[in-house]
Scaffold this active site. Structure first.
Site, PDB file in Angstrom:
ATOM      1  N   THR A  32       0.802  -1.261   0.254  1.00  0.00           N
ATOM      2  CA  THR A  32       0.063   0.053   0.068  1.00  0.00           C
ATOM      3  C   THR A  32       0.697   1.202   0.031  1.00  0.00           C
ATOM      4  O   THR A  32       2.028   1.028   0.602  1.00  0.00           O
ATOM      5  CB  THR A  32      -0.903  -0.012   1.199  1.00  0.00           C
ATOM      6  OG1 THR A  32      -1.474   1.256   1.633  1.00  0.00           O
ATOM      7  CG2 THR A  32      -0.178  -0.205   2.492  1.00  0.00           C
ATOM      8  N   ASP A  33       0.410   2.408  -0.456  1.00  0.00           N
ATOM      9  CA  ASP A  33       0.929   3.781  -0.298  1.00  0.00           C
ATOM     10  C   ASP A  33       1.135   4.093   0.878  1.00  0.00           C
ATOM     11  O   ASP A  33       1.619   5.031   1.430  1.00  0.00           O
ATOM     12  CB  ASP A  33       0.301   4.823  -1.467  1.00  0.00           C
ATOM     13  CG  ASP A  33      -1.223   4.915  -1.239  1.00  0.00           C
ATOM     14  OD1 ASP A  33      -1.912   4.266  -0.085  1.00  0.00           O
ATOM     15  OD2 ASP A  33      -1.749   5.668  -1.809  1.00  0.00           O
ATOM     16  N   GLU A  34       0.263   3.668   1.976  1.00  0.00           N
ATOM     17  CA  GLU A  34       0.121   4.002   3.422  1.00  0.00           C
ATOM     18  C   GLU A  34       1.469   3.851   4.182  1.00  0.00           C
ATOM     19  O   GLU A  34       1.661   4.632   5.209  1.00  0.00           O
ATOM     20  CB  GLU A  34      -1.004   3.588   4.307  1.00  0.00           C
ATOM     21  CG  GLU A  34      -2.313   3.853   3.821  1.00  0.00           C
ATOM     22  CD  GLU A  34      -3.282   3.514   4.271  1.00  0.00           C
ATOM     23  OE1 GLU A  34      -3.293   3.277   5.638  1.00  0.00           O
ATOM     24  OE2 GLU A  34      -4.578   3.433   3.973  1.00  0.00           O
ATOM     25  N   TYR A  89      -2.099  -0.554  11.104  1.00  0.00           N
ATOM     26  CA  TYR A  89      -2.228  -1.344   9.624  1.00  0.00           C
ATOM     27  C   TYR A  89      -1.034  -0.744   8.849  1.00  0.00           C
ATOM     28  O   TYR A  89      -0.273  -1.869   8.309  1.00  0.00           O
ATOM     29  CB  TYR A  89      -3.691  -0.820   9.209  1.00  0.00           C
ATOM     30  CG  TYR A  89      -3.522  -0.992   7.482  1.00  0.00           C
ATOM     31  CD1 TYR A  89      -3.457  -2.493   7.061  1.00  0.00           C
ATOM     32  CD2 TYR A  89      -3.290   0.009   6.731  1.00  0.00           C
ATOM     33  CE1 TYR A  89      -3.438  -2.800   5.715  1.00  0.00           C
ATOM     34  CE2 TYR A  89      -3.220  -0.394   5.146  1.00  0.00           C
ATOM     35  CZ  TYR A  89      -3.355  -1.679   4.696  1.00  0.00           C
ATOM     36  OH  TYR A  89      -3.537  -2.015   3.329  1.00  0.00           O
ATOM     37  N   LYS A 113       2.090  -3.241   7.456  1.00  0.00           N
ATOM     38  CA  LYS A 113       2.430  -3.435   6.057  1.00  0.00           C
ATOM     39  C   LYS A 113       3.789  -2.976   5.757  1.00  0.00           C
ATOM     40  O   LYS A 113       4.592  -3.740   4.871  1.00  0.00           O
ATOM     41  CB  LYS A 113       1.422  -2.622   5.195  1.00  0.00           C
ATOM     42  CG  LYS A 113       0.002  -3.135   5.051  1.00  0.00           C
ATOM     43  CD  LYS A 113      -0.274  -4.660   4.583  1.00  0.00           C
ATOM     44  CE  LYS A 113      -0.054  -4.687   2.959  1.00  0.00           C
ATOM     45  NZ  LYS A 113      -0.421  -5.833   2.517  1.00  0.00           N
TER      46      LYS A 113
HETATM   47  P1  NAD Z   1      -9.823  -7.404   1.907  1.00  0.00           P
HETATM   48  O1  NAD Z   1      -9.896  -7.061   3.474  1.00  0.00           O
HETATM   49  O2  NAD Z   1     -10.829  -7.183   1.159  1.00  0.00           O
HETATM   50  O3  NAD Z   1      -9.319  -8.943   1.665  1.00  0.00           O
HETATM   51  C1  NAD Z   1      -8.373  -9.510   2.521  1.00  0.00           C
HETATM   52  C2  NAD Z   1      -8.622 -11.040   2.212  1.00  0.00           C
HETATM   53  O4  NAD Z   1      -7.551 -11.791   2.996  1.00  0.00           O
HETATM   54  C3  NAD Z   1      -9.961 -11.862   2.569  1.00  0.00           C
HETATM   55  O5  NAD Z   1     -10.433 -12.585   1.692  1.00  0.00           O
HETATM   56  C4  NAD Z   1      -9.463 -12.452   3.954  1.00  0.00           C
HETATM   57  O6  NAD Z   1     -10.280 -13.395   4.362  1.00  0.00           O
HETATM   58  C5  NAD Z   1      -8.171 -12.824   3.836  1.00  0.00           C
HETATM   59  N1  NAD Z   1      -7.230 -12.967   5.174  1.00  0.00           N
HETATM   60  C6  NAD Z   1      -7.084 -12.329   5.925  1.00  0.00           C
HETATM   61  N2  NAD Z   1      -6.371 -12.722   7.159  1.00  0.00           N
HETATM   62  C7  NAD Z   1      -6.289 -13.864   6.380  1.00  0.00           C
HETATM   63  C8  NAD Z   1      -5.094 -14.997   7.093  1.00  0.00           C
HETATM   64  N3  NAD Z   1      -4.714 -14.803   8.234  1.00  0.00           N
HETATM   65  N4  NAD Z   1      -4.877 -15.980   5.961  1.00  0.00           N
HETATM   66  C9  NAD Z   1      -5.417 -16.228   5.026  1.00  0.00           C
HETATM   67  N5  NAD Z   1      -6.324 -15.296   4.284  1.00  0.00           N
HETATM   68  C10 NAD Z   1      -6.455 -14.189   5.169  1.00  0.00           C
HETATM   69  O7  NAD Z   1      -8.361  -6.537   1.511  1.00  0.00           O
HETATM   70  P2  NAD Z   1      -8.353  -6.020  -0.092  1.00  0.00           P
HETATM   71  O8  NAD Z   1      -8.660  -4.407   0.286  1.00  0.00           O
HETATM   72  O9  NAD Z   1      -8.695  -6.652  -0.925  1.00  0.00           O
HETATM   73  O10 NAD Z   1      -6.599  -5.792   0.008  1.00  0.00           O
HETATM   74  C11 NAD Z   1      -5.942  -6.700  -0.335  1.00  0.00           C
HETATM   75  C12 NAD Z   1      -4.440  -6.667  -0.257  1.00  0.00           C
HETATM   76  O11 NAD Z   1      -4.221  -5.312  -1.095  1.00  0.00           O
HETATM   77  C13 NAD Z   1      -3.878  -6.114   1.259  1.00  0.00           C
HETATM   78  O12 NAD Z   1      -2.640  -6.815   1.203  1.00  0.00           O
HETATM   79  C14 NAD Z   1      -4.023  -4.669   1.304  1.00  0.00           C
HETATM   80  O13 NAD Z   1      -2.803  -4.461   2.063  1.00  0.00           O
HETATM   81  C15 NAD Z   1      -3.714  -4.152  -0.112  1.00  0.00           C
HETATM   82  N6  NAD Z   1      -4.045  -2.922  -0.595  1.00  0.00           N
HETATM   83  C16 NAD Z   1      -5.308  -2.806  -0.311  1.00  0.00           C
HETATM   84  C17 NAD Z   1      -5.754  -1.479  -0.995  1.00  0.00           C
HETATM   85  C18 NAD Z   1      -7.313  -1.192  -0.898  1.00  0.00           C
HETATM   86  O14 NAD Z   1      -7.507  -0.037  -1.543  1.00  0.00           O
HETATM   87  N7  NAD Z   1      -8.059  -2.000  -0.768  1.00  0.00           N
HETATM   88  C19 NAD Z   1      -4.732  -0.668  -1.725  1.00  0.00           C
HETATM   89  C20 NAD Z   1      -3.433  -1.101  -1.827  1.00  0.00           C
HETATM   90  C21 NAD Z   1      -3.013  -2.405  -1.142  1.00  0.00           C
HETATM   91  O1  DAU Z   2      -4.092   3.908   0.303  1.00  0.00           O
HETATM   92  C1  DAU Z   2      -4.447   2.499   0.086  1.00  0.00           C
HETATM   93  C2  DAU Z   2      -5.049   2.086   1.359  1.00  0.00           C
HETATM   94  O2  DAU Z   2      -6.680   2.346   1.097  1.00  0.00           O
HETATM   95  C3  DAU Z   2      -5.218   0.674   1.717  1.00  0.00           C
HETATM   96  O3  DAU Z   2      -4.026   0.320   1.982  1.00  0.00           O
HETATM   97  C4  DAU Z   2      -6.284   0.125   2.828  1.00  0.00           C
HETATM   98  O4  DAU Z   2      -6.280  -1.365   2.952  1.00  0.00           O
HETATM   99  C5  DAU Z   2      -7.715   0.475   2.388  1.00  0.00           C
HETATM  100  O5  DAU Z   2      -8.554   0.155   3.404  1.00  0.00           O
HETATM  101  C6  DAU Z   2      -7.510   2.019   2.171  1.00  0.00           C
HETATM  102  O6  DAU Z   2      -7.145   2.736   3.280  1.00  0.00           O
HETATM  103  P1  DAU Z   2      -8.061   4.181   3.756  1.00  0.00           P
HETATM  104  O7  DAU Z   2      -7.960   4.213   5.192  1.00  0.00           O
HETATM  105  O8  DAU Z   2      -7.493   5.236   2.619  1.00  0.00           O
HETATM  106  O9  DAU Z   2      -9.665   3.735   3.137  1.00  0.00           O
HETATM  107  P2  DAU Z   2     -11.118   3.886   3.989  1.00  0.00           P
HETATM  108  O10 DAU Z   2     -11.863   3.662   2.789  1.00  0.00           O
HETATM  109  O11 DAU Z   2     -11.065   3.573   5.277  1.00  0.00           O
HETATM  110  O12 DAU Z   2     -10.953   5.684   4.104  1.00  0.00           O
HETATM  111  C7  DAU Z   2     -10.969   6.392   3.194  1.00  0.00           C
HETATM  112  C8  DAU Z   2     -10.896   7.911   3.446  1.00  0.00           C
HETATM  113  O13 DAU Z   2     -12.204   8.216   3.934  1.00  0.00           O
HETATM  114  C9  DAU Z   2     -10.019   8.355   4.816  1.00  0.00           C
HETATM  115  O14 DAU Z   2      -9.329   9.530   4.598  1.00  0.00           O
HETATM  116  C10 DAU Z   2     -10.905   8.086   5.785  1.00  0.00           C
HETATM  117  C11 DAU Z   2     -12.276   8.504   5.210  1.00  0.00           C
HETATM  118  N1  DAU Z   2     -13.501   7.936   5.885  1.00  0.00           N
HETATM  119  C12 DAU Z   2     -13.540   6.532   5.828  1.00  0.00           C
HETATM  120  C13 DAU Z   2     -14.893   5.787   6.419  1.00  0.00           C
HETATM  121  C14 DAU Z   2     -14.964   4.448   6.361  1.00  0.00           C
HETATM  122  C15 DAU Z   2     -14.405   8.781   6.144  1.00  0.00           C
HETATM  123  O15 DAU Z   2     -14.409   9.940   6.373  1.00  0.00           O
HETATM  124  N2  DAU Z   2     -15.755   8.077   6.868  1.00  0.00           N
HETATM  125  C16 DAU Z   2     -15.907   6.881   6.813  1.00  0.00           C
HETATM  126  O16 DAU Z   2     -16.923   6.095   7.393  1.00  0.00           O
END
Ligand code: NAD
Ligand code: DAU
Length: 360
Positions: A136-138, A162, A166
């Site tokens: 992630t970019d975080e 989180y 990562k």
């Molecule tokens: P998600 O939470 O939707 O999915 C996570 C999956 O991992 C689920 O299917 C869960 O059952 C599985 N999992 C969790 N713990 C586990 C374990 N101990 N063993 C096996 N499986 C397990 O997450 P996502 O949003 O699809 O993100 C996937 C990956 O991409 C993560 O590594 C996250 O850090 C990264 N990522 C997400 C975003 C985003 O915007 N969602 C952006 C950049 C990177």
């Molecule tokens: O940047 C990549 C990341 O993006 C991934 O690594 C994470 O797995 C993914 O969850 C996401 O993280 P964020 O914290 O940016 O996403 P989230 O959807 O939780 O929140 C997006 C923005 O919206 C953040 O600034 C918080 C705000 N927010 C979020 C929720 C859930 C609100 O204002 N209200 C809300 O109810």
């Protein structure tokens, strides 16, 4: 035939990636999806894929060394795409420990098992073996409102449990590259949106709450900025890095699509109003009055913005989905999959495993 071990394939990005890969390569690849099915893992996300000959699901926890080792022993894995993680920042603030277990220990188990299976006696690896760690970019921390981007060379400065977990997992991958010449890549991607995203994340949460007339919670002043990427563009980037990335390299993935959270909420409300037929009773309550400012997230990063220059110049990847198109497609998907949302919010999706595979 190439065999991919995908971890976390029942989650949001993992399921979109598996669908993208099987659409693109059909029977010429095999995908083994290893997922523990936590609250975020939903096999209904892959219901259309379940019966395809190139796809297999194995329920296992990535922290379970014996189970993961057995999977490598049984299958000749060429590529690992490691998505499995605890992914939600707010949950990490409430309960950090599971983030360390899954994201750090789980990644260590995956790296160790892959190395044990792949490394030859002379410390080399056969051509084509590759481990792609999805990150992630975080990990880069927070940017000022008025400028700057995250590059691959930006120092790590995570703030939430989180992002700290990562960042730790990224460091482990880098350590494997430096110490064992392990053939890995890391991709650091910005915020994804699209179908099958769990409604704890901003975009599906706002869509679902608005459709149900519930308040739309905005953290702080609503001006935090995220850099949004359509999930299929991320899937394509991962595939291209796997094919063309130089071993050991990190690639940032993003699409220069910065938006304040409050802007996102206004866009969703506008598109919902546009899409609902004139006679739909939900029109009466879907408006700005639902917006509710709430207490800010602790340690809330102000702005994320990815510079995707390296992946563009070295690999030729560029995002294809404009936000205006992607957000419409996303809202349309949630509109036409109200049963999916119903199963997710009621917890009914957790019975799907037993329906498909019998008792766990
Ligand atoms: P998600 O939470 O939707 O999915 C996570 C999956 O991992 C689920 O299917 C869960 O059952 C599985 N999992 C969790 N713990 C586990 C374990 N101990 N063993 C096996 N499986 C397990 O997450 P996502 O949003 O699809 O993100 C996937 C990956 O991409 C993560 O590594 C996250 O850090 C990264 N990522 C997400 C975003 C985003 O915007 N969602 C952006 C950049 C990177
Ligand atoms: O940047 C990549 C990341 O993006 C991934 O690594 C994470 O797995 C993914 O969850 C996401 O993280 P964020 O914290 O940016 O996403 P989230 O959807 O939780 O929140 C997006 C923005 O919206 C953040 O600034 C918080 C705000 N927010 C979020 C929720 C859930 C609100 O204002 N209200 C809300 O109810």
């Amino acid at each position: 035939m190439k065999t991919y071990l995908v971890t976390g394939g029942a989650g949001f990005i993992g399921s979109n990636y598996i669908r993208y890969m099987l659409d693109r390569y059909g029977d010429s690849i095999r995908i083994i999806n290893v997922d523990a099915l936590t609250y975020a893992g939903n096999l209904e996300n892959l219901a259309d894929i379940e019966k395809l000959p190139g796809y297999r699901f194995i329920r296992a926890n990535i922290t379970d060394r014996d189970a993961i080792t057995a999977i490598f022993a049984e299958h000749d894995i060429d590529c690992v795409v490691h998505f499995a993680a605890e992914s939600h920042v707010d949950r990490s603030i409430k309960n950090p420990e599971i983030f360390v277990q899954t994201n750090v220990l789980g990644t260590a188990v995956m790296l160790n098992a892959a190395r044990a299976a792949w490394e030859d006696r002379d410390g080399t690896y056969a051509e084509g073996k590759r481990f792609l760690h999805v990150s992630t970019d975080e990990v880069y921390g927070s940017l000022e409102e008025d400028g700057g981007y995250f590059y691959e060379t930006t120092p790590y400065a995570p703030h939430s449990p989180y992002s700290a977990s990562k960042a730790s997992s990224d460091m482990l991958v880098k350590a494997y590259v430096d110490t064992y010449h392990f053939p890995a890549n890391i991709t650091n991607c910005s915020n994804n949106y699209g179908p099958y995203q769990f409604p704890e994340k901003l975009i599906p949460l706002i869509i679902n709450n608005a459709l149900n007339g519930r308040k739309l919670p905005v953290y702080g002043d609503g001006k935090n900025v995220r850099d949004w990427l359509y999930v299929t563009d991320h899937a394509k980037a991962i595939d291209m890095v796997m094919e063309k990335g130089r071993p050991g390299e990190t690639y940032n993935v993003g699409g220069h699509n910065e938006k304040q959270n409050i802007e996102i909420i206004h866009i969703i409300l506008d598109v919902l109003r546009e899409k609902l037929p004139g006679s739909d009773p939900r029109r009466a309550y879907i408006n700005e009055d639902l917006i509710t400012y709430v207490e800010d997230r602790k340690g809330h990063d102000r702005r994320y913005a990815i510079a995707p220059d390296k992946i563009k110049s070295e690999i030729g990847w560029e995002p294809e989905t404009m936000f205006e198109e992607g957000i419409r497609k996303t809202i349309e998907w949630y509109f036409t999959h109200e049963d999916w949302m119903e199963h997710v919010t009621s917890g009914a999706y957790q019975n799907y495993y037993e329906t498909m595979y019998g008792p766990a």
